[in-house]
Write a protein that holds these residues in place. Structure first.
Motif, PDB file in Angstrom:
ATOM      1  N   UNK A 124       5.765   9.994  -1.357  1.00 26.77           N
ATOM      2  CA  UNK A 124       6.844   9.312  -2.089  1.00 26.77           C
ATOM      3  C   UNK A 124       7.927   8.753  -1.179  1.00 26.77           C
ATOM      4  N   UNK A 125       8.021   9.251   0.060  1.00 28.97           N
ATOM      5  CA  UNK A 125       9.034   8.711   0.975  1.00 28.97           C
ATOM      6  C   UNK A 125       8.704   7.279   1.398  1.00 28.97           C
ATOM      7  N   UNK A 126       7.441   6.870   1.225  1.00 25.99           N
ATOM      8  CA  UNK A 126       7.100   5.459   1.473  1.00 25.99           C
ATOM      9  C   UNK A 126       7.843   4.565   0.489  1.00 25.99           C
ATOM     10  N   UNK A 127       7.878   4.960  -0.786  1.00 27.92           N
ATOM     11  CA  UNK A 127       8.595   4.178  -1.794  1.00 27.92           C
ATOM     12  C   UNK A 127      10.102   4.163  -1.508  1.00 27.92           C
ATOM     13  N   UNK A 128      10.620   5.293  -1.057  1.00 28.11           N
ATOM     14  CA  UNK A 128      12.037   5.350  -0.684  1.00 28.11           C
ATOM     15  C   UNK A 128      12.319   4.400   0.472  1.00 28.11           C
ATOM     16  N   UNK A 134      13.316  -0.081   5.096  1.00 31.14           N
ATOM     17  CA  UNK A 134      13.045   0.483   6.421  1.00 31.14           C
ATOM     18  C   UNK A 134      11.564   0.885   6.479  1.00 31.14           C
ATOM     19  N   UNK A 135      11.134   1.432   7.620  1.00 24.25           N
ATOM     20  CA  UNK A 135       9.730   1.797   7.806  1.00 24.25           C
ATOM     21  C   UNK A 135       9.510   3.282   7.512  1.00 24.25           C
ATOM     22  N   UNK A 136       8.346   3.596   6.966  1.00 26.64           N
ATOM     23  CA  UNK A 136       7.944   4.989   6.809  1.00 26.64           C
ATOM     24  C   UNK A 136       6.689   5.234   7.649  1.00 26.64           C
ATOM     25  N   UNK A 137       6.733   6.280   8.456  1.00 22.31           N
ATOM     26  CA  UNK A 137       5.588   6.689   9.262  1.00 22.31           C
ATOM     27  C   UNK A 137       5.101   8.023   8.718  1.00 22.31           C
ATOM     28  N   UNK A 138       3.827   8.084   8.399  1.00 19.68           N
ATOM     29  CA  UNK A 138       3.217   9.301   7.858  1.00 19.68           C
ATOM     30  C   UNK A 138       2.723  10.170   9.012  1.00 19.68           C
ATOM     31  N   UNK A 139       3.200  11.399   9.087  1.00 20.50           N
ATOM     32  CA  UNK A 139       2.722  12.340  10.102  1.00 20.50           C
ATOM     33  C   UNK A 139       1.688  13.265   9.475  1.00 20.50           C
ATOM     34  N   UNK A 140       0.521  13.339  10.084  1.00 22.35           N
ATOM     35  CA  UNK A 140      -0.540  14.203   9.567  1.00 22.35           C
ATOM     36  C   UNK A 140      -0.722  15.422  10.463  1.00 22.35           C
ATOM     37  N   UNK A 141      -0.588  16.627   9.892  1.00 24.58           N
ATOM     38  CA  UNK A 141      -0.906  17.839  10.652  1.00 24.58           C
ATOM     39  C   UNK A 141      -2.409  18.126  10.653  1.00 24.58           C
ATOM     40  N   UNK A 142      -3.172  17.315   9.908  1.00 23.44           N
ATOM     41  CA  UNK A 142      -4.631  17.426   9.885  1.00 23.44           C
ATOM     42  C   UNK A 142      -5.239  16.411  10.850  1.00 23.44           C
ATOM     43  N   UNK A 143      -6.509  16.616  11.172  1.00 24.24           N
ATOM     44  CA  UNK A 143      -7.195  15.718  12.081  1.00 24.24           C
ATOM     45  C   UNK A 143      -7.570  14.392  11.435  1.00 24.24           C
ATOM     46  N   UNK A 201      -1.052  12.578 -11.265  1.00 24.51           N
ATOM     47  CA  UNK A 201      -0.806  11.176 -10.927  1.00 24.51           C
ATOM     48  C   UNK A 201       0.217  11.053  -9.792  1.00 24.51           C
ATOM     49  N   UNK A 202       1.169  11.970  -9.758  1.00 26.09           N
ATOM     50  CA  UNK A 202       2.140  12.001  -8.658  1.00 26.09           C
ATOM     51  C   UNK A 202       1.432  12.271  -7.329  1.00 26.09           C
ATOM     52  N   UNK A 203       0.500  13.231  -7.341  1.00 24.85           N
ATOM     53  CA  UNK A 203      -0.252  13.552  -6.124  1.00 24.85           C
ATOM     54  C   UNK A 203      -1.088  12.350  -5.687  1.00 24.85           C
ATOM     55  N   UNK A 204      -1.789  11.726  -6.638  1.00 22.17           N
ATOM     56  CA  UNK A 204      -2.625  10.574  -6.303  1.00 22.17           C
ATOM     57  C   UNK A 204      -1.784   9.433  -5.740  1.00 22.17           C
ATOM     58  N   UNK A 205      -0.662   9.156  -6.372  1.00 23.53           N
ATOM     59  CA  UNK A 205       0.211   8.092  -5.886  1.00 23.53           C
ATOM     60  C   UNK A 205       0.696   8.384  -4.469  1.00 23.53           C
ATOM     61  N   UNK A 206       0.907   9.671  -4.165  1.00 29.68           N
ATOM     62  CA  UNK A 206       1.345  10.042  -2.820  1.00 29.68           C
ATOM     63  C   UNK A 206       0.329   9.663  -1.760  1.00 29.68           C
ATOM     64  N   UNK A 207      -0.956   9.858  -2.065  1.00 32.77           N
ATOM     65  CA  UNK A 207      -1.990   9.490  -1.093  1.00 32.77           C
ATOM     66  C   UNK A 207      -2.124   7.972  -0.973  1.00 32.77           C
ATOM     67  N   UNK A 208      -2.004   7.261  -2.078  1.00 41.44           N
ATOM     68  CA  UNK A 208      -1.998   5.801  -1.995  1.00 41.44           C
ATOM     69  C   UNK A 208      -0.824   5.319  -1.141  1.00 41.44           C
ATOM     70  N   UNK A 209       0.338   5.974  -1.310  1.00 45.56           N
ATOM     71  CA  UNK A 209       1.522   5.598  -0.532  1.00 45.56           C
ATOM     72  C   UNK A 209       1.316   5.895   0.954  1.00 45.56           C
ATOM     73  N   UNK A 210       0.629   6.992   1.261  1.00 49.03           N
ATOM     74  CA  UNK A 210       0.321   7.283   2.665  1.00 49.03           C
ATOM     75  C   UNK A 210      -0.511   6.161   3.285  1.00 49.03           C
ATOM     76  N   UNK A 211      -1.496   5.678   2.526  1.00 50.07           N
ATOM     77  CA  UNK A 211      -2.370   4.619   3.027  1.00 50.07           C
ATOM     78  C   UNK A 211      -1.612   3.293   3.187  1.00 50.07           C
ATOM     79  N   UNK A 212      -0.542   3.132   2.396  1.00 45.92           N
ATOM     80  CA  UNK A 212       0.243   1.889   2.461  1.00 45.92           C
ATOM     81  C   UNK A 212       1.393   1.968   3.457  1.00 45.92           C
TER      82      UNK A 212
END
Length: 475
Positions: A124-128, A134-143, A201-212
């Motif tokens: 959701x921080x992508x939408x913010x 401004x830019x949002x960078x997604x940090x992944x603790x997974x591989x 739907x909130x969880x799903x939107x979060x992953x779409x936002x990560x990809x965007x």
């Protein structure tokens, strides 16, 4: 050292779980060394976890916002380590309520951040960021491999055509090496999705936002997951996918790093003094991460395997939280410690894992396959025994066993029991002179590659420089 990002202000927002906070805070240390101006967002009870970073970098500012109440989270709990393994969805949902206070802070700040670097659970921080231009960078603790598969699940909304069969095989033909998994090994969060349900739907939107999002940062390195990095760049349609790992503890001395994730239940000296009495590569280190608490039946099987193996070992046991059923979890079998006295140590609570793994006496690592543990094991050059429990761990185990060939499987699933006789055999073999020479050779090669990646001029160091230069250009 040339400071590449002098003056550039970024907001860092870690997810409050040990496996998520530790790598993002270690990465923040790297950013601070590059000269960025940094503000870290935390809730009050997570502030102490920042102490090692803040004492090293006093210039880092904190933004402390109250933890939003949630019906599934008891008052006073703000970190997944104090909850059950099913805590991630309520935590994600609760912390999304920080959007409005965060927006207010941004708009009132005299020199607000030009980018948000936030955990993958905060899509959701992508939408913010878009709202703030401004830019949002997604940090992944997974591989990278694991995230590629998880992105595929949400993008394609893969379904189980035989809902009654949890062993239905799901394949990922577009991902390199075409991984396949039974349905029950896929992300629990994904399998719990209910179309139309607001939280789902909130969880799903979060992953779409990560990809965007504008960019993705991974705690990995090119030599480990290059084919998956190339795949993900192609899927994202840009090259702003950076592998900057392994992100190391704040201290450069891996045998004695600054404590991260809270204070340890035992001192470094206590651990080292016992390991010092053991021969090289003869000790099995056993740890199932910061979230998983074994059932008493599982504890019995692990204890039996260790006892029968005859091997030296160090076993880190996570104790039950207040939310676990009393007397059903985490009990060390009666008399076990006395029977293995001299060749085994059981440590209850948080341990200095990096320094344990880097000790010369450690020969193998029985792990739940959390990504941080895998990287720490690879850095130390030890072979592994895998028991993935959930989340991304089945994907990580595939990488270790089938592709990298530095590990052997001992069990799979949080509800399953290993065969104690087979476990004993695998434990003994993992630290014997007749153990797999090829697995050990591969582990040492990857250890060398990991260290080279983070050195000046290495692949991860170059990716970090590129990221910081792009951030500086946003000013």
């Amino acid at each position: 050292m040339t400071l590449l990002g002098t003056g550039t202000h970024v907001l860092v927002f870690p997810f409050p779980a040990q496996g998520h906070m530790i790598p993002l805070l270690d990465f923040t240390h790297k950013l601070a060394l590059q000269g960025l101006t940094i503000t870290i967002l935390v809730t009050p009870r997570n502030l102490p976890l920042l102490n090692p970073l803040l004492s090293t970098h006093p210039s880092i500012k904190t933004l402390i916002l109250p933890f939003p109440p949630h019906p599934s989270i008891p008052p006073g709990i703000e970190n997944a380590k104090d909850m059950s393994t099913n805590s991630f969805v309520p935590l994600k949902h609760a912390l999304s309520q920080l959007r409005e206070p965060l927006l207010t802070w941004f708009r009132s700040h005299p020199s607000p951040p030009v980018a948000i670097i936030s955990d993958i659970f905060f899509g959701w921080t992508h939408h913010l960021a878009c709202q703030l231009s401004i830019r949002r960078i997604c940090f992944s603790p997974s591989g990278v491999m694991a995230v590629s598969a998880i992105f595929c699940l949400w993008r394609d909304m893969v379904k189980n055509d035989d809902p009654g069969n949890q062993n239905t095989v799901v394949s990922f033909p577009r991902i390199p090496n075409c991984p396949k998994y039974p349905w029950w090994q896929l992300s629990q969060i994904y399998r719990s999705y209910v179309e139309g349900d607001p939280v789902s739907e909130f969880i799903r939107d979060g992953y779409y936002a990560n990809m965007a999002s504008w960019g993705l940062v991974f705690n990995s390195f090119s030599e480990l997951e290059s084919v998956y990095l190339d795949y993900l760049k192609n899927e994202m349609g840009h090259d702003r996918v950076w592998a900057v790992g392994p992100v190391l503890p704040i201290s450069d001395n891996l045998s004695r790093p600054i404590e991260r994730g809270g204070s340890s239940s035992v001192s470094h000296d206590h651990v080292a003094s016992w390991l010092d009495t053991c021969d090289d590569e003869t000790v099995v280190y056993v740890c199932f991460g910061s979230q998983a608490v074994l059932t008493n039946d599982q504890m019995e099987r692990v204890a039996s395997g260790l006892e029968q193996s005859g091997a030296h070992f160090m076993w880190s046991v996570k104790e039950p939280t207040k939310l676990h059923v009393a007397d059903k979890y985490g009990k060390v079998p009666s008399g076990f410690e006395d029977r293995v006295a001299g060749r085994g140590r059981v440590i209850k609570g948080w341990v200095p894992q990096v320094s344990i793994l880097s000790h010369r006496a450690i020969g193998s690592f029985l792990t739940h396959c959390g990504w941080n543990s895998i990287l720490e094991g690879l850095m130390a050059g030890v072979t592994m025994l895998t028991w993935p429990m959930g989340a991304d761990q089945f994907l990580n185990a595939t990488l270790l066993v089938d592709e990298l060939k530095v590990a052997k499987r001992v069990c799979e699933g949080s509800g399953n029991l290993p065969d104690s006789d087979e476990l004993a055999r695998l434990i003994a073999e993992s630290v014997s002179e007749k153990g797999s020479i090829e697995r050990k050779r591969r582990a040492m090669e990857l250890s060398k590659a990991a260290l080279e990646a983070v050195k000046e001029g290495g692949s991860s160091a170059r990716d970090l420089d590129e990221l910081v230069n792009l951030l500086a250009a946003l000013e």
